[in-house]
Design a protein around this motif. Sequence first.
Motif, PDB file in Angstrom:
ATOM      1  N   ARG A 170      -0.951  -1.699  -8.993  1.00  0.00           N
ATOM      2  CA  ARG A 170      -2.387  -1.494  -9.158  1.00  0.00           C
ATOM      3  C   ARG A 170      -3.116  -1.702  -7.832  1.00  0.00           C
ATOM      4  N   TRP A 171      -2.770  -2.759  -7.130  1.00  0.00           N
ATOM      5  CA  TRP A 171      -3.426  -3.078  -5.848  1.00  0.00           C
ATOM      6  C   TRP A 171      -3.123  -2.005  -4.808  1.00  0.00           C
ATOM      7  N   ALA A 172      -1.845  -1.642  -4.678  1.00  0.00           N
ATOM      8  CA  ALA A 172      -1.438  -0.649  -3.684  1.00  0.00           C
ATOM      9  C   ALA A 172      -2.053   0.717  -3.975  1.00  0.00           C
ATOM     10  N   LEU A 173      -2.074   1.123  -5.239  1.00  0.00           N
ATOM     11  CA  LEU A 173      -2.641   2.416  -5.618  1.00  0.00           C
ATOM     12  C   LEU A 173      -4.150   2.453  -5.372  1.00  0.00           C
ATOM     13  N   ALA A 174      -4.834   1.357  -5.714  1.00  0.00           N
ATOM     14  CA  ALA A 174      -6.279   1.309  -5.513  1.00  0.00           C
ATOM     15  C   ALA A 174      -6.631   1.391  -4.036  1.00  0.00           C
ATOM     16  N   TYR A 175      -5.871   0.671  -3.200  1.00  0.00           N
ATOM     17  CA  TYR A 175      -6.115   0.720  -1.757  1.00  0.00           C
ATOM     18  C   TYR A 175      -5.949   2.146  -1.247  1.00  0.00           C
ATOM     19  N   ALA A 176      -4.838   2.788  -1.597  1.00  0.00           N
ATOM     20  CA  ALA A 176      -4.573   4.146  -1.117  1.00  0.00           C
ATOM     21  C   ALA A 176      -5.665   5.107  -1.568  1.00  0.00           C
ATOM     22  N   ALA A 177      -6.055   5.030  -2.833  1.00  0.00           N
ATOM     23  CA  ALA A 177      -7.071   5.939  -3.354  1.00  0.00           C
ATOM     24  C   ALA A 177      -8.421   5.724  -2.691  1.00  0.00           C
ATOM     25  N   SER A 178      -8.765   4.480  -2.393  1.00  0.00           N
ATOM     26  CA  SER A 178     -10.076   4.193  -1.813  1.00  0.00           C
ATOM     27  C   SER A 178     -10.250   4.844  -0.450  1.00  0.00           C
ATOM     28  N   LEU A 179      -9.150   5.045   0.279  1.00  0.00           N
ATOM     29  CA  LEU A 179      -9.214   5.603   1.630  1.00  0.00           C
ATOM     30  C   LEU A 179      -8.744   7.050   1.706  1.00  0.00           C
ATOM     31  N   GLY A 180      -8.421   7.628   0.572  1.00  0.00           N
ATOM     32  CA  GLY A 180      -8.030   9.030   0.574  1.00  0.00           C
ATOM     33  C   GLY A 180      -6.592   9.295   0.953  1.00  0.00           C
ATOM     34  N   PHE A 181      -5.722   8.294   0.812  1.00  0.00           N
ATOM     35  CA  PHE A 181      -4.287   8.542   0.977  1.00  0.00           C
ATOM     36  C   PHE A 181      -3.799   9.161  -0.337  1.00  0.00           C
ATOM     37  N   THR A 182      -4.001  10.466  -0.480  1.00  0.00           N
ATOM     38  CA  THR A 182      -3.811  11.109  -1.780  1.00  0.00           C
ATOM     39  C   THR A 182      -2.480  11.843  -1.911  1.00  0.00           C
ATOM     40  N   ALA A 183      -1.607  11.753  -0.920  1.00  0.00           N
ATOM     41  CA  ALA A 183      -0.295  12.385  -1.042  1.00  0.00           C
ATOM     42  C   ALA A 183       0.452  11.774  -2.221  1.00  0.00           C
ATOM     43  N   PRO A 184       1.264  12.560  -2.927  1.00  0.00           N
ATOM     44  CA  PRO A 184       2.010  12.022  -4.067  1.00  0.00           C
ATOM     45  C   PRO A 184       2.794  10.758  -3.730  1.00  0.00           C
ATOM     46  N   ALA A 185       3.336  10.665  -2.530  1.00  0.00           N
ATOM     47  CA  ALA A 185       4.109   9.480  -2.157  1.00  0.00           C
ATOM     48  C   ALA A 185       3.278   8.211  -2.234  1.00  0.00           C
ATOM     49  N   CYS A 186       1.950   8.329  -2.036  1.00  0.00           N
ATOM     50  CA  CYS A 186       1.065   7.156  -2.031  1.00  0.00           C
ATOM     51  C   CYS A 186       0.438   6.883  -3.385  1.00  0.00           C
TER      52      CYS A 186
END
Length: 285
Positions: A21-37
């Motif tokens: 949850r933490w890792a996904l939220a961080y990635a989404a907040s900054l636009g790291f939207t690649a499937p790997a993230c």
Amino acid sequence: MPVRADAPGFTQAVTQTVTPRWALAYAASLGFTAPACLDDAAPGGLAIPGPFCVCLEWALVGGDERAARLGLTAAERRRNVHVSQDSVFHRPVRPGMAVTTTSRIAHARQTSAGAFLLTRLDSRDAATGALLVTSWSGAVLRGVAFDGEVDAAMPSEAPAEPQPLAPGGEREVIATARGLPHVYSECARIWNPIHTERAVALAAGLPDIVLHGTITWALAGQAILRARAGGDVTRLRRLSARFRAPVIPGDSFTLHHAAAAEGVRFTALAKGGAVALASGLAVLG
């Protein structure tokens, strides 16, 4: 109150579990939207961007114990400005991993702006002891004195500041949303009201709420990965920059980057041309 003269050497440690949850939220907040993230069900597992390390570090550099040890009042804590971040990514942080982060104030001195503190942070896999990330984080407590040496020398173990970017290279304009620091604060778990509450920012002498320096830093790294590594976040080995002029949420900033012998040098300019990120260096694997 002045920062205590015995601040250098102060050491802390904390162990935190990196949840999906933490890792996904961080990635989404900054636009790291690649499937790997963003796909934690992918066969290869979730790839956590290296700059996530600052989420683990904030519990120490922004925590109550450190503030009490330095002798800071609540008002003085709000004057803390992050001015540099140099992180080396040794091994990937994985979802579900318990990570122990240790911080040590390696250097302190008085500057014209206030007390400057340089902190070394090492994050390790709590189960194996393997070193994951080493960071050097610089901060200035604006208007707060240091009750120690004015001209104390930098420690020899601290990395040298990367060379500035020469004219030329590639250019990219990066847009930011007005609400970005509000979303990032909650997703990264990095809370400082100068980034989200305009009344607090104005009282601190800022012109408006400002982006976290670690947002601008991470977005610069993301753009360089996109331009030079196909967006593969696992290829980032080091990301370093000095934080200068603030970026106002909702404004765009302009990133300039060029290949050099040691990696990719970069700088970022805020709206109006002031330097937001200086002496930037991204090393790719």
